[in-house]
Design a protein around this motif. Sequence first.
Motif, short mmCIF file in Angstrom:
data_model
loop_
_atom_site.label_atom_id
_atom_site.label_comp_id
_atom_site.label_asym_id
_atom_site.label_seq_id
_atom_site.Cartn_x
_atom_site.Cartn_y
_atom_site.Cartn_z
N UNK A 1 3.99 -4.58 1.21
CA UNK A 1 3.90 -3.33 0.43
C UNK A 1 2.70 -3.37 -0.52
N UNK A 2 2.45 -4.54 -1.12
CA UNK A 2 1.31 -4.66 -2.04
C UNK A 2 -0.01 -4.45 -1.30
N UNK A 3 -0.13 -5.01 -0.10
CA UNK A 3 -1.39 -4.86 0.64
C UNK A 3 -1.58 -3.40 1.04
N UNK A 4 -0.50 -2.73 1.43
CA UNK A 4 -0.59 -1.30 1.75
C UNK A 4 -1.05 -0.52 0.52
N UNK A 5 -0.44 -0.83 -0.61
CA UNK A 5 -0.78 -0.12 -1.86
C UNK A 5 -2.25 -0.33 -2.21
#
Length: 463
Positions: A73-77
Amino acid sequence: MPDVSPPDASPPVASPPVLRFAPSPTGLLHVGNARTALLNALIARRRGGTFILRLDDTDAARSRAEFADAIAADLDWLGIPPDIRVRQSDRLGLYAEAAERLKAAGRLYPCYESEEELDLKRKLQRARGLPPVYDRAALRLTEAERSRFAAEGRAPHWRFLLAHRDVAWDDGVRGPQRVDTASLSDPVLVRADGSFLYTLPSVVDDIALGVTQVVRGEDHVTNTAVQIEIIEALGGTPPLFAHHNLLTLPSGEGLSKRLGHLSLSALRADGIEPLALAAAAVLVGTAHAVQPVASLDELAAVVDLASISRAPARFDPQELAGLTARTLHAMPFAAARARLLAQGIEGGEAFWLAVRGNLARFEDAAHWWRVCRQPLANAAAPEDAAFLADAAALLPPEPWGEATYGAWIAALKAASGRSGKALFQPLRRALTGADKGPELAGLLPLMGRARVDLRLRGSEKPL
Ligand code: GLU
């Protein structure tokens, strides 16, 4: 026939690079982890390469599925979703096969010392002023001794036999490096319970996935000579290595995933813009000033490993709020569009351009959209009712556009004789319920004549 090839011996055109970010899912990613992830992803992006997310989850006791999900999720964000995702726990067979090959080549040997025995050896070495390097006693065990250990139920752990040679690499950040592996202990690659430490899986995956460039924190510099030896022992070609400086808290304390320092999820919850975070995480501690960027492509264009300083860099989270505001103030509509629609804001580019300069956080846009389209929550009784009624009477007919506000204000100024604050402040209060905010010129057409008229007359139905 003239020779058309360039006169200099140009290197062959490099094929697209393959880079990876390899966190262990044992905590939430922090800003320092984001620096590593972004450097890898942006180099891949700039050169049309591949960005791999590799979860280093061979430590089953400490790895957790919710941290793996949070990392994705962090990489997507951040805007850097990986092209390929792998999990080391799915690939144990590959590591076992590599270990067998190293054993067959005589490069992986069984050792039986307990932790206590190893501790004691190191203490004795230190007492004699010697470096605490493993003495390779296990290599001198006889078959009989090994059989006795086996009969006692002692399972061996396995060490890689270093070649005791100079290993050199040209580090992308630190320049030429040279390590004599005789100064190092033969590293343990396989624990007595058969599980793998970080080193072997990492190099096996780097070979198997065709990784061409490893960019990671300088806490891994000391691993590199060992890894190059193992890669070569397995018949692979070492990737290019670059070790960037680490980020610290303003106090100088190192960032810790375990302690939850500056986690990306907390910063996201605080309304920090991913692009502001990315600019700060990549540019701090380099020759470039930390400043807002309009896109990750712009950031990718300035990424320059050689400009990263050798000293640790202090990261001041206080700067992120200002950087977030400046990022929003310059954000093109194209970058905001989907996020506005996701919040039910349909004002299009006109709305975005009207309000972006007043946003401290993206979420603030929703407030200004409500101001444009819903009765004011905090409408105060107009203090200047007569003036506002005059203002309402002078409202131009629709359609309203960019010039409407200017024409209206000119007429109102002439009719009322007011100017400056006395002219503008009652209007702003009546129309927005606040003393500060975006230019009314941009908001007016979004509100529409009917709503503006009601607000000026103090007769808009309150929410
Ligand atoms: N799992 C290791 C870490 O998080 C990866 C190091 C590497 O990039 O090789 O530090």
